[in-house]
Design an enzyme around this catalytic site. Structure first.
Site, PDB file in Angstrom:
ATOM      1  N   VAL A   1       5.029   1.672   6.185  1.00  0.00           N
ATOM      2  CA  VAL A   1       5.484   2.572   5.128  1.00  0.00           C
ATOM      3  C   VAL A   1       5.297   1.944   3.751  1.00  0.00           C
ATOM      4  O   VAL A   1       5.188   2.653   2.739  1.00  0.00           O
ATOM      5  CB  VAL A   1       6.971   2.939   5.356  1.00  0.00           C
ATOM      6  CG1 VAL A   1       7.870   1.717   5.172  1.00  0.00           C
ATOM      7  CG2 VAL A   1       7.423   4.082   4.461  1.00  0.00           C
ATOM      8  N   LYS A   2       5.232   0.621   3.685  1.00  0.00           N
ATOM      9  CA  LYS A   2       5.175  -0.071   2.402  1.00  0.00           C
ATOM     10  C   LYS A   2       3.860   0.155   1.658  1.00  0.00           C
ATOM     11  O   LYS A   2       3.770  -0.119   0.457  1.00  0.00           O
ATOM     12  CB  LYS A   2       5.412  -1.568   2.591  1.00  0.00           C
ATOM     13  CG  LYS A   2       6.767  -1.923   3.174  1.00  0.00           C
ATOM     14  CD  LYS A   2       7.908  -1.583   2.233  1.00  0.00           C
ATOM     15  CE  LYS A   2       9.229  -2.148   2.747  1.00  0.00           C
ATOM     16  NZ  LYS A   2      10.343  -1.909   1.813  1.00  0.00           N
ATOM     17  N   ASP A   3       2.839   0.640   2.353  1.00  0.00           N
ATOM     18  CA  ASP A   3       1.581   0.957   1.663  1.00  0.00           C
ATOM     19  C   ASP A   3       1.813   1.925   0.513  1.00  0.00           C
ATOM     20  O   ASP A   3       1.166   1.844  -0.529  1.00  0.00           O
ATOM     21  CB  ASP A   3       0.589   1.611   2.640  1.00  0.00           C
ATOM     22  CG  ASP A   3       0.020   0.649   3.657  1.00  0.00           C
ATOM     23  OD1 ASP A   3       0.410  -0.530   3.649  1.00  0.00           O
ATOM     24  OD2 ASP A   3      -0.812   1.090   4.470  1.00  0.00           O
TER      25      ASP A   3
END
Length: 328
Positions: A43-45
């Site tokens: 999700v950090k993308d």
């Protein structure tokens, strides 16, 4: 011809997948937001690319610069992909409790990795927070995104993840559940969803050894709540500015063991080869659902942040799991 100009253009539009087996006996519909299908497998993308692009727009990040960040691994991967696309160098500081796989992956995409001790206070000069700040001060033309307090973090999820969940559920979502670390994911998504429907409940998943749950319930930052824990990627010994406690209705704490065992169940029973905090989020979600007697009318979305390849030497290693006392 249909193609992407760079892998970062593949970020977002991840699917919702219904959980069918670990949810036995649960009446509510439980949907997993599978964020490991982002190109950096987490999700950090989403927030990584936004922090970089926002910094470029205001001139903080200049051509040929170096990105320096303290990370538990996944934000570093997202930043590294953005750096490759845009021609930056990367240096990441990680606590030594993070998996070897995370460190190896960051090195594989060209980043320099600085490993720091876990069991020191956040303001200790050797903490991964402090080391990142010091390197930023020492290295010319460098940028320290500071994901904990950078408002581009939550804004990325307000602009992308929240709208995706709303559209994918046709606005029928009743509960959103996610682990809380930097706070960007829970804050951005919850703000968006609650603007659409204030009745939607947001449940934050916390770990034992983290300050979030007690702070939400009492307003007291209790240092006695802080102690070492094994779960990676969620919980904090600080209060990041990205955590908006007003849009989180409740916290549920989950033990390292319960999260680890559920992570393996998701792989074997749902075909979802996910990371440790994913199992923690699902375990906490099921606890909440049962305790609150959610019904067939409830639609629960649980965010699964990352991929199991980050944890091959831990969660998916039987010897390691036995050594921790998590399995027999």
């Amino acid at each position: 011809m249909k193609y992407l100009n760079h892998i970062t253009e593949a970020i977002g539009n991840t699917p919702l997948v219904k959980l069918n087996n670990v949810t036995k006996g649960v009446k509510a519909t439980v949907l997993a937001k599978v964020e490991y299908l982002n190109p950096g497998n987490s999700v950090k993308d989403r927030m990584a690319i936004k922090m970089i692009e926002d910094a470029e727009q205001v001139g903080i990040l200049k051509p040929g610069g170096t990105i320096i960040e303290g990370t538990s691994g996944n934000t570093g991967m997202g930043l590294a992909l953005a750096a490759i696309a845009k021609g930056y160098k990367c240096i990441f500081t990680l606590a030594d409790k993070q998996s070897k796989e995370k460190m190896d992956i960051l090195r594989a995409v060209g980043a320099e990795v600085v490993v720091c001790p876990t069991n020191v206070s956040p303001d200790h000069p050797d903490s991964y927070y402090s080391v990142a700040k010091r390197l930023n001060e020492e290295i010319p033309n460098s940028f320290y995104p500071n994901q904990y307090d950078n408002m581009s973090n939550w804004a990325a999820h307000y602009e992308s993840t929240g709208p995706e969940i709303w559209e994918q559920t046709d606005g029928k979502i009743t509960h959103f559940i996610t682990g809380v670390g930097t706070g960007g994911t829970v804050t951005g998504i919850s703000r968006y969803l609650k603007e659409k429907n204030p009745a939607i409940k947001t449940i934050g998943i916390d770990t034992y050894g983290s300050v979030f749950k007690k702070y939400k319930e009492t307003g007291v930052f209790d240092e006695n709540e802080i102690y070492s824990y094994a779960t990676e990627g969620i919980g904090e010994d600080i209060l990041p500015k990205n955590v908006d406690f007003d849009v989180i209705d409740q916290f549920v704490k989950v033990t390292d063991k319960d999260g680890a065992v559920m992570t393996r169940r998701l792989a074997k029973e749902e075909g979802l080869f996910v990371g440790w905090s994913c199992g923690t989020a699902v375990y906490g979600a099921l606890e909440y659902i049962r305790e609150n007697n959610l019904t067939e009318n409830d639609v629960v979305v649980v965010l699964l942040p990352d991929h199991g390849t980050r944890y091959l030497g831990k969660i998916y290693n039987d010897d390691w799991m036995r050594a921790q006392g998590y399995i027999d």
